[in-house]
Write an enzyme that holds these catalytic residues in place. Sequence first.
Site, PDB file in Angstrom:
ATOM      1  CG  ASP A   7      35.759  44.030  40.337  1.00 43.24           C
ATOM      2  OD1 ASP A   7      36.078  45.136  39.852  1.00 43.24           O
ATOM      3  OD2 ASP A   7      36.450  43.009  40.199  1.00 43.24           O
ATOM      4  CG  ASP A   9      36.138  44.856  33.768  1.00 40.63           C
ATOM      5  OD1 ASP A   9      35.086  45.300  33.280  1.00 40.63           O
ATOM      6  OD2 ASP A   9      37.230  45.438  33.663  1.00 40.63           O
TER       7      ASP A   9
END
Length: 190
Positions: A7, A9
């Site tokens: 991922d 953020d």
Amino acid sequence: MKLAILDRDGTLNALGDGFIASPQDWEPLPGALEAVARLNQAGWHVVVATNQPGLGRGLFDTQALVAIHAKLHRLLASLGGRIDAVFYCPHAEGEACACRKPAPGLMQQIQERYGVEGSQILVVGSCLAHLQAAADLGAQLHMVCTGRSAHLDAHQGLPPGWPPGTRAHASLGDLVDCIASQGPPPPNAP
């Protein structure tokens, strides 16, 4: 092929106060990019899967997103690392799509593109939606206690709702330390 899907953020960069809408807003988490470079040096291909609802809401455009990722690529290259590809969902919350995590669409696209069995994929994120999106692949699920999970303790059990078999780590660097010292983690138990 060893494939890691990260991922963005909260795993690679700080969350900030709102949407990351420009390269100036994007700041790497301490040690995260070095951890990616170490994954690469250990033979891992690294791909990013990220929801970008700010595109669908008109808060920034594709050119801004490309500039943000160019900054990521530049900083990684200066450390000897690389991201092979960035897959993103451009849809806003509430739009009907199969790619917005926790839907599995992005993860399935990545798996198809690279032709890797799910059990051979390392999926790493700081938010529940990222790991839920990968759970049906049979991937090796790893949560890092950064970003949205910074309040969790890697040495305590995960709260209810996390996919079975999810392993917790203090940071991306700690996960890479684990991989380096023990070899790749075993596939999740059925």
